[in-house]
Design a protein around this motif. Structure first.
Motif: not given
Length: 89
Positions: A73-79
């Protein structure tokens, strides 16, 4: 639709209830943010409004799967919001 104090209060109660049932820690000092994405010319039934709260990170209680999910989740590109994720309250 249109945002009223009563509707914000009702949705806040509903959101906090779901988060409490899921054992998610909510930061008490932040309160609720009302997010509105509407042009002034948007017809009422096409308006998009959301409420948001700040969550507290709690990794100590989680196992390996939870830590891996948190890292992903922390490494995702966009929220993404709950609306974009397809969750309906």
């Amino acid at each position: 639709g249109l945002v009223t104090d009563e509707e914000v209060s009702r949705q806040e109660t509903s959101l906090l209830s779901v988060l409490t049932d899921a054992n998610v820690n909510v930061s008490n000092n932040s309160g609720v943010s009302v997010l509105q994405y509407n042009s002034p010319l948007t017809i009422p039934w096409r308006r998009r409004n959301e409420i948001a709260v700040v969550l507290e990170e709690n990794v100590e209680d989680g196992g390996a799967a939870e830590k891996e999910a948190l890292a992903m989740w922390k490494s995702r590109a966009a929220a993404a919001s709950w609306y974009d994720a397809g969750v309906r309250l």
